[in-house]
Design a protein around this motif. Structure first.
Motif, PDB file in Angstrom:
ATOM      1  N   HIS A  49       0.832  -1.204   0.000  1.00  0.00           N
ATOM      2  CA  HIS A  49       0.000   0.000   0.000  1.00  0.00           C
ATOM      3  C   HIS A  49       0.873   1.263   0.000  1.00  0.00           C
ATOM      4  CE1 HIS A  49      -3.154  -2.717   0.394  1.00  0.00           C
ATOM      5  NE2 HIS A  49      -3.691  -2.395   1.567  1.00  0.00           N
ATOM      6  N   ARG A  50       1.945   1.201   0.807  1.00  0.00           N
ATOM      7  CA  ARG A  50       2.834   2.355   0.953  1.00  0.00           C
ATOM      8  C   ARG A  50       3.453   2.715  -0.387  1.00  0.00           C
ATOM      9  NH1 ARG A  50       4.503   1.090   6.105  1.00  0.00           N
ATOM     10  NH2 ARG A  50       6.098  -0.297   5.293  1.00  0.00           N
ATOM     11  N   SER A  51       3.836   1.682  -1.140  1.00  0.00           N
ATOM     12  CA  SER A  51       4.556   1.959  -2.385  1.00  0.00           C
ATOM     13  C   SER A  51       3.611   2.481  -3.477  1.00  0.00           C
ATOM     14  CB  SER A  51       5.268   0.690  -2.862  1.00  0.00           C
ATOM     15  OG  SER A  51       4.302  -0.289  -3.165  1.00  0.00           O
ATOM     16  N   LEU A  52       2.309   2.282  -3.336  1.00  0.00           N
ATOM     17  CA  LEU A  52       1.396   2.657  -4.419  1.00  0.00           C
ATOM     18  C   LEU A  52       0.451   3.804  -4.099  1.00  0.00           C
ATOM     19  CD1 LEU A  52       0.438  -0.915  -5.653  1.00  0.00           C
ATOM     20  CD2 LEU A  52       1.717   0.788  -6.946  1.00  0.00           C
ATOM     21  N   VAL A  53       0.354   4.148  -2.817  1.00  0.00           N
ATOM     22  CA  VAL A  53      -0.741   5.028  -2.415  1.00  0.00           C
ATOM     23  C   VAL A  53      -0.709   6.396  -3.110  1.00  0.00           C
ATOM     24  CG1 VAL A  53       0.426   5.819  -0.319  1.00  0.00           C
ATOM     25  CG2 VAL A  53      -2.056   5.864  -0.427  1.00  0.00           C
ATOM     26  N   LEU A  54       0.481   6.945  -3.327  1.00  0.00           N
ATOM     27  CA  LEU A  54       0.549   8.276  -3.950  1.00  0.00           C
ATOM     28  C   LEU A  54       0.167   8.219  -5.430  1.00  0.00           C
ATOM     29  CD1 LEU A  54       3.646   9.811  -2.153  1.00  0.00           C
ATOM     30  CD2 LEU A  54       1.204  10.145  -1.682  1.00  0.00           C
ATOM     31  N   ALA A  55       0.590   7.148  -6.088  1.00  0.00           N
ATOM     32  CA  ALA A  55       0.233   6.981  -7.497  1.00  0.00           C
ATOM     33  C   ALA A  55      -1.283   6.840  -7.644  1.00  0.00           C
ATOM     34  CB  ALA A  55       0.923   5.750  -8.071  1.00  0.00           C
ATOM     35  N   VAL A  56      -1.886   6.056  -6.752  1.00  0.00           N
ATOM     36  CA  VAL A  56      -3.335   5.858  -6.820  1.00  0.00           C
ATOM     37  C   VAL A  56      -4.058   7.170  -6.511  1.00  0.00           C
ATOM     38  CG1 VAL A  56      -5.305   4.568  -5.880  1.00  0.00           C
ATOM     39  CG2 VAL A  56      -3.119   3.434  -6.174  1.00  0.00           C
ATOM     40  N   LEU A  57      -3.507   7.929  -5.571  1.00  0.00           N
ATOM     41  CA  LEU A  57      -4.133   9.216  -5.216  1.00  0.00           C
ATOM     42  C   LEU A  57      -4.155  10.158  -6.411  1.00  0.00           C
ATOM     43  CD1 LEU A  57      -5.299  11.278  -3.258  1.00  0.00           C
ATOM     44  CD2 LEU A  57      -2.994  11.745  -2.439  1.00  0.00           C
ATOM     45  N   SER A  58      -3.002  10.266  -7.116  1.00  0.00           N
ATOM     46  CA  SER A  58      -3.023  11.200  -8.255  1.00  0.00           C
ATOM     47  C   SER A  58      -3.924  10.677  -9.371  1.00  0.00           C
ATOM     48  CB  SER A  58      -1.614  11.534  -8.756  1.00  0.00           C
ATOM     49  OG  SER A  58      -0.764  10.448  -8.599  1.00  0.00           O
ATOM     50  N   GLN A  59      -3.991   9.350  -9.521  1.00  0.00           N
ATOM     51  CA  GLN A  59      -4.890   8.782 -10.532  1.00  0.00           C
ATOM     52  C   GLN A  59      -6.350   9.118 -10.195  1.00  0.00           C
ATOM     53  OE1 GLN A  59      -4.964   4.503 -10.703  1.00  0.00           O
ATOM     54  NE2 GLN A  59      -6.412   4.489 -12.405  1.00  0.00           N
ATOM     55  N   ALA A  60      -6.702   8.983  -8.908  1.00  0.00           N
ATOM     56  CA  ALA A  60      -8.078   9.246  -8.490  1.00  0.00           C
ATOM     57  C   ALA A  60      -8.459  10.701  -8.738  1.00  0.00           C
ATOM     58  CB  ALA A  60      -8.265   8.892  -7.025  1.00  0.00           C
ATOM     59  N   LEU A  61      -7.540  11.607  -8.432  1.00  0.00           N
ATOM     60  CA  LEU A  61      -7.810  13.039  -8.665  1.00  0.00           C
ATOM     61  C   LEU A  61      -7.941  13.332 -10.153  1.00  0.00           C
ATOM     62  CD1 LEU A  61      -5.343  14.594  -6.065  1.00  0.00           C
ATOM     63  CD2 LEU A  61      -7.840  14.746  -5.980  1.00  0.00           C
ATOM     64  N   ARG A  62      -7.052  12.705 -10.924  1.00  0.00           N
ATOM     65  CA  ARG A  62      -7.042  12.931 -12.370  1.00  0.00           C
ATOM     66  C   ARG A  62      -8.340  12.436 -12.996  1.00  0.00           C
ATOM     67  NH1 ARG A  62      -2.399  10.625 -13.114  1.00  0.00           N
ATOM     68  NH2 ARG A  62      -3.234   8.693 -13.972  1.00  0.00           N
ATOM     69  N   GLU A  63      -8.718  11.195 -12.659  1.00  0.00           N
ATOM     70  CA  GLU A  63      -9.927  10.621 -13.263  1.00  0.00           C
ATOM     71  C   GLU A  63     -11.188  11.377 -12.862  1.00  0.00           C
ATOM     72  OE1 GLU A  63     -10.281   6.415 -12.734  1.00  0.00           O
ATOM     73  OE2 GLU A  63      -8.392   6.012 -13.774  1.00  0.00           O
ATOM     74  N   ALA A  64     -11.190  11.891 -11.633  1.00  0.00           N
ATOM     75  CA  ALA A  64     -12.362  12.625 -11.170  1.00  0.00           C
ATOM     76  C   ALA A  64     -12.340  14.056 -11.687  1.00  0.00           C
ATOM     77  CB  ALA A  64     -12.412  12.631  -9.647  1.00  0.00           C
TER      78      ALA A  64
END
Lengths: 334, 241
Positions: A49-64
């Motif tokens: 989770h630690r290694s991916l959380v920031l990437a997923v966060l920017s993806q979520a903001l981008r997609e939304a």
């Protein structure tokens, strides 16, 4: 108009989702998948989770297509779940809440499932069957609480299925339960297993021990194929769930059922529940894997409901807890 | 349709009064007596083999437990007929009875109207709780595990002299077992049922347990120990600290 972002990481899924007044803007997820025959351990899951959380966060903001300024509230899973992974995600939620200067809400994971199920399916006051790797509960709403009418008295249904998948060395991709479901479709020969219903409660650990012990011999002798065992296990476990759900319906006089949680996307379970509902003249509500399986949207949605009713979490209470019962939360939004 | 044929087979005297989770319940007359017929109809969501097996086991359990209770002096409806073929049990329709669930709800509403405190409500329910505890103590002392203790599965009968009798029903999940584990789970199931159905009287269970201990003295210590163990299992408790 409220935009809520939700962080989920109680088990092996890392999810971040954004909702805007009941409309899903983004729903991003990564799953930590272990080799066949192995389960996910707390420390490694947290590392994932630690290694991916920031990437997923920017993806979520981008997609939304929202900017941090537009977000009104940050929601995260407070519990129940595995401590290291909960902590990892909570730290990120706390950090961005401070960076962006937003209020923060700690959400009960189980409540997240229920609220999102209600939002997606539009069911009003259902009996909820919550089935996942860590939880098995039959829930009904009454007097400001989601009350647990029936639950497992030992291990969760998903845990039972996952551990049997390990015995058969099935792949954990996309999930052990999914692979059991596919094998079960080809099963024909029914193996009689213990059937353990205690009032509205169920027990799975005895069934698991039984089939674990028998399977080696049964498979070796060729008497049963792995497909038959998956089929038999599913039939018995799901029959127990449908029966206890029906008991709760009769007890509460309810005419709606909502299935949530990871095991809830099993189509055989949905089919059996549908049959039961049909016989009672009741209605079944279910969702697919996008929403059944742990995700960030459910946390955002439950957080949104709490935010709407002024139910914020104080800063020094933004902790995590491994045990956090569904009926411990006061429901302020219904 | 087979289903209609079965209904007719019960005769025109019988009227469907309830579809529970497990069975259709009919009311009527059998050999001149007010009778309840419980038909464990086919559950098409279950595999046929599994369904047949479960149904047969439950009809057997119910009949056996009723007999055992009778010997032990515990009130249950009298058994008139067991029909495996049609998956039916004919039994006594207990007159002048209400379920404990309805009774507690009624008393709670009355108390609310009188603006009484939770304490005074509990006082009113005290004799019932005592009686329930006593019956359950006796049940377990005779190694009968009910398997589905809820306030809906207990009837309260009041006679002309206002004597209270608890009648236990629905023994489909019952079995005979002397283990402390099963007795503890039986009590746990009851407590959970009371908590979820009658959240306003959560202390009722303490009274029931007290009376239970007095009745089932010999095992009370061990049952209580197991009972606490059952609570500590799985995710049922909240973590403190």
């Amino acid at each position: 108009m409220v935009i809520a972002i939700g962080f989920e990481g109680s088990a092996n899924k890392l999810g971040i989702g954004i909702v805007h007044n009941g409309v899903v803007l983004s729903n991003c997820r990564r799953t930590y998948i272990t080799p066949p025959g192995e389960g996910f351990l707390p420390r490694e899951t947290a590392q994932h989770h630690r290694s991916l959380v920031l990437a997923v966060l920017s993806q979520a903001l981008r997609e939304a297509a929202v900017t941090p300024e537009q977000i009104d509230v940050v929601c995260y899973t407070k519990g129940p779940g595995m401590a290291p992974s909960l902590q990892t995600v909570a730290i990120v939620a706390r950090t961005i809440a401070q960076l962006w200067n937003k209020p923060i809400i700690g959400v009960n994971h189980c409540i997240g499932h229920i609220e999102m199920g209600r939002m997606i399916t539009g069911s009003d006051n259902p009996i909820v069957l919550y089935v996942s790797g860590g939880n098995t509960q039959v829930i009904a709403y009454s007097r400001n609480r989601y009350r647990v009418f029936g639950e497992t008295i030992d291990i969760a249904i998903g845990n039972c299925l996952d551990r049997f998948a390990r015995v058969l060395k099935l792949s954990n991709d996309p999930s052990p339960g999914y692979n059991i479901e596919q094998l079960a479709k080809k099963g024909k020969k029914f193996l009689s297993l213990p059937y353990v219903v205690k009032g509205m409660d169920v027990s799975f650990s005895g069934i698991l021990s039984y089939i674990e012990k028998q399977s080696y011999q049964l498979l070796k002798s060729g008497e049963y194929a792995p497909e038959d065992l998956c089929f038999s296990l599913q039939e018995v476990l799901f029959a127990m769930l449908v029966e206890t759900t029906e008991r709760a319906m009769a007890h509460c006089g309810s005419q709606e059922v909502l299935i949530v949680g990871g095991v809830g996307c099993n189509l055989r379970l949905q089919e059996m529940m549908e049959t039961m509902c049909h016989e009672r003249g009741a209605k079944l509500f279910a969702t697919d894997e996008r929403f059944c399986i742990d995700n960030g949207v459910m946390i955002a949605q439950a957080g949104f409901e709490m935010f709407r009713t002024g139910n914020l979490t104080k800063w020094d209470e933004t902790t995590v807890t491994q045990r956090y019962r569904t009926d411990a939360v006061e429901v302020t939004w219904r | 349709m087979a289903d209609d044929g079965r209904k007719c087979a019960l005769g025109y005297d019988f009227k469907l009064i309830k579809q529970g989770a497990e069975a259709k319940v009919y009311k009527g007359n059998y050999l001149g007596r007010p009778t309840i017929v419980k038909e464990r109809f086919k559950k098409s969501y279950r595999l046929l083999d599994l369904d047949n097996h479960i149904t047969k086991e439950r009809i057997k359990s119910e009949a056996r437990a009723v007999l055992r209770c009778k010997i032990a002096g515990i009130h249950t409806p009298a058994l008139y007929l067991v029909d495996f073929e049609r998956r039916c049990i004919y039994m006594e329709d207990v007159q002048n009875s209400t379920t404990i669930k309805d009774y507690i709800t009624q008393i709670s509403e009355e108390a609310e109207n009188e603006a009484g405190t939770a304490g005074s409500l509990l006082m009113k329910l005290y004799p019932i709780a005592q009686e329930i505890g006593k019956v359950l103590g006796k049940l377990h002392a005779n190694n009968i595990i009910h398997g589905d203790l809820t306030s809906s599965n207990m009837l309260l009968v009041k006679d002309e002299k206002d004597t209270l009798t608890i009648v236990l029903i629905d023994f489909g999940l019952s079995h005979v077992e002397s283990s402390m584990e099963d007795k503890a789970v039986d009590l746990y199931v009851l407590q959970r049922a009371l908590m979820s159905t009658h959240a306003n009287v959560d202390r009722l269970f303490a009274t029931i347990l007290d009376a239970y201990m007095k009745e089932n003295k010999k095992e009370s210590h061990e049952v209580l120990k197991k009972f606490n163990e059952v609570w500590a299992r799985g995710r049922k408790r909240t973590m403190v600290g």
